[in-house]
Scaffold this motif. Structure first.
Motif, mmCIF file in Angstrom:
data_model
loop_
_atom_site.group_PDB
_atom_site.id
_atom_site.type_symbol
_atom_site.label_atom_id
_atom_site.label_comp_id
_atom_site.label_asym_id
_atom_site.label_seq_id
_atom_site.Cartn_x
_atom_site.Cartn_y
_atom_site.Cartn_z
ATOM 1 N N GLU A 9 -11.929 9.375 26.282
ATOM 2 C CA GLU A 9 -11.112 8.157 26.320
ATOM 3 C C GLU A 9 -10.440 7.919 24.964
ATOM 4 O O GLU A 9 -9.267 7.543 24.888
ATOM 5 C CB GLU A 9 -11.992 6.967 26.730
ATOM 6 C CG GLU A 9 -11.390 5.586 26.548
ATOM 7 C CD GLU A 9 -10.071 5.379 27.290
ATOM 8 O OE1 GLU A 9 -9.796 6.132 28.237
ATOM 9 O OE2 GLU A 9 -9.311 4.467 26.896
ATOM 10 N N LEU A 10 -11.184 8.161 23.861
ATOM 11 C CA LEU A 10 -10.611 7.997 22.522
ATOM 12 C C LEU A 10 -9.439 8.963 22.331
ATOM 13 O O LEU A 10 -8.368 8.583 21.828
ATOM 14 C CB LEU A 10 -11.689 8.234 21.456
ATOM 15 C CG LEU A 10 -11.220 8.241 20.007
ATOM 16 C CD1 LEU A 10 -10.563 6.912 19.630
ATOM 17 C CD2 LEU A 10 -12.388 8.519 19.054
ATOM 18 N N ALA A 29 -9.518 12.303 16.602
ATOM 19 C CA ALA A 29 -10.759 11.743 17.139
ATOM 20 C C ALA A 29 -11.967 12.357 16.428
ATOM 21 O O ALA A 29 -12.873 11.635 15.986
ATOM 22 C CB ALA A 29 -10.845 11.993 18.640
ATOM 23 N N TYR A 30 -11.993 13.685 16.272
ATOM 24 C CA TYR A 30 -13.105 14.355 15.579
ATOM 25 C C TYR A 30 -13.204 13.868 14.142
ATOM 26 O O TYR A 30 -14.281 13.616 13.623
ATOM 27 C CB TYR A 30 -12.929 15.886 15.593
ATOM 28 C CG TYR A 30 -13.047 16.508 16.970
ATOM 29 C CD1 TYR A 30 -13.638 15.822 18.027
ATOM 30 C CD2 TYR A 30 -12.576 17.794 17.197
ATOM 31 C CE1 TYR A 30 -13.743 16.397 19.281
ATOM 32 C CE2 TYR A 30 -12.684 18.384 18.460
ATOM 33 C CZ TYR A 30 -13.267 17.674 19.497
ATOM 34 O OH TYR A 30 -13.368 18.244 20.728
ATOM 35 N N HIS A 31 -12.038 13.729 13.490
ATOM 36 C CA HIS A 31 -12.021 13.274 12.095
ATOM 37 C C HIS A 31 -12.635 11.878 11.990
ATOM 38 O O HIS A 31 -13.496 11.625 11.143
ATOM 39 C CB HIS A 31 -10.593 13.276 11.545
ATOM 40 C CG HIS A 31 -10.499 12.673 10.183
ATOM 41 N ND1 HIS A 31 -10.741 13.395 9.028
ATOM 42 C CD2 HIS A 31 -10.226 11.404 9.784
ATOM 43 C CE1 HIS A 31 -10.612 12.592 7.983
ATOM 44 N NE2 HIS A 31 -10.305 11.388 8.413
ATOM 45 N N LEU A 32 -12.172 10.966 12.863
ATOM 46 C CA LEU A 32 -12.654 9.586 12.797
ATOM 47 C C LEU A 32 -14.159 9.516 13.037
ATOM 48 O O LEU A 32 -14.879 8.802 12.332
ATOM 49 C CB LEU A 32 -11.930 8.720 13.834
ATOM 50 C CG LEU A 32 -10.453 8.424 13.535
ATOM 51 C CD1 LEU A 32 -9.790 7.768 14.729
ATOM 52 C CD2 LEU A 32 -10.321 7.522 12.306
ATOM 53 N N LEU A 33 -14.656 10.274 13.987
ATOM 54 C CA LEU A 33 -16.073 10.191 14.349
ATOM 55 C C LEU A 33 -16.969 10.938 13.372
ATOM 56 O O LEU A 33 -18.086 10.512 13.082
ATOM 57 C CB LEU A 33 -16.291 10.737 15.765
ATOM 58 C CG LEU A 33 -15.631 9.931 16.874
ATOM 59 C CD1 LEU A 33 -15.746 10.653 18.204
ATOM 60 C CD2 LEU A 33 -16.250 8.535 16.970
ATOM 61 N N GLN A 34 -16.480 12.054 12.847
ATOM 62 C CA GLN A 34 -17.326 12.899 12.011
ATOM 63 C C GLN A 34 -17.185 12.576 10.514
ATOM 64 O O GLN A 34 -18.163 12.532 9.796
ATOM 65 C CB GLN A 34 -16.962 14.366 12.256
ATOM 66 C CG GLN A 34 -17.780 15.371 11.451
ATOM 67 C CD GLN A 34 -19.273 15.332 11.826
ATOM 68 O OE1 GLN A 34 -19.621 15.116 12.989
ATOM 69 N NE2 GLN A 34 -20.135 15.538 10.836
ATOM 70 N N GLY A 39 -13.600 4.110 8.255
ATOM 71 C CA GLY A 39 -12.156 4.043 8.487
ATOM 72 C C GLY A 39 -11.857 3.779 9.948
ATOM 73 O O GLY A 39 -10.961 3.000 10.287
ATOM 74 N N ALA A 40 -12.632 4.408 10.825
ATOM 75 C CA ALA A 40 -12.430 4.225 12.255
ATOM 76 C C ALA A 40 -12.722 2.784 12.658
ATOM 77 O O ALA A 40 -11.976 2.178 13.425
ATOM 78 C CB ALA A 40 -13.333 5.185 13.026
#
Ligand SMILES: [Zn+2]
Length: 198
Positions: A9-10, A29-34, A39-40
């Motif tokens: 969904e993200l 999405a991977y950047h924001l979560l990992q 920042g996310a």
């Protein structure tokens, strides 16, 4: 294997950004979560806040948190001039150039029939009401010199002239400090056509 549904969904949600395809959405999405969870979280809060607080100014349609924006309610502006621009970014450029002290109307786009953007989508009726308020003496069209920007300027000038308003267009020209040999021929030709007496 499919990504978990909230991740999916993200990724889908990020694709609403202009120019973002499936691959870049996945990367973001991977950047924001990992790599950047704070920042996310900030991005999430900023989006929610902006959506809740930002509206269009009743007079110029620019983004604002008030019914009438700061610029429109400033007593230091010239109320006899109305400058029409395509986007809030164009308004900022005009302000940074410090060559104009009048009021604005922000179209939030340009006429683009192929994308379904016509006079109604650009709130042309509001522009006419604003320009014909009795205080405005001149409307300066500062839409872009693209095919669509020119068509938009032409449409507005016909519409406002029919109401008896004075309409002007920003001039095209050579960049400040520019040398003739480095300027494209279209710009040079226009500069010759729009020459003025000295
Ligand atoms: Zn305003």
């Amino acid at each position: 294997m499919n990504a978990p549904s909230s991740l999916q969904e993200l990724i889908e949600a990020l694709r609403c950004l202009p120019g973002v395809g499936p691959k870049s959405a996945q990367r973001m999405a991977y950047h924001l979560l990992q790599r950047d969870q704070s920042g996310a979280a900030r991005l999430g809060r900023a989006l929610t806040n902006a959506l809740a607080l930002i509206r269009h100014c009743d007079r110029c349609t620019n983004f604002t948190e008030q019914p009438v924006c700061e610029l429109c309610s400033s007593p230091r502006r010239d109320n006899a001039m109305l400058c029409v621009v395509e986007t809030p970014g164009d308004l900022l450029m005009m302000e940074q150039a410090q060559c104009y002290r009048g009021q604005y109307f922000v179209l939030m786009g340009r006429l683009s029939p192929l994308d379904g953007i016509g006079p109604r989508e650009l709130h042309m009726d509001r522009l006419v009401r604003r320009a014909a308020d009795g205080e405005i003496k001149e409307v300066l069209l500062a839409t872009n010199f693209t095919v669509e920007g020119e068509a938009t300027a032409h449409y507005i000038s016909e519409m406002l002239r029919a109401k008896g308003l004075k309409v002007s267009r920003i001039a095209r020209g050579l960049p400040v400090g520019g040398e003739l040999e480095h300027v494209d021929s279209g710009t040079l030709a226009q500069a010759v056509i729009e020459r003025r007496e000295i």
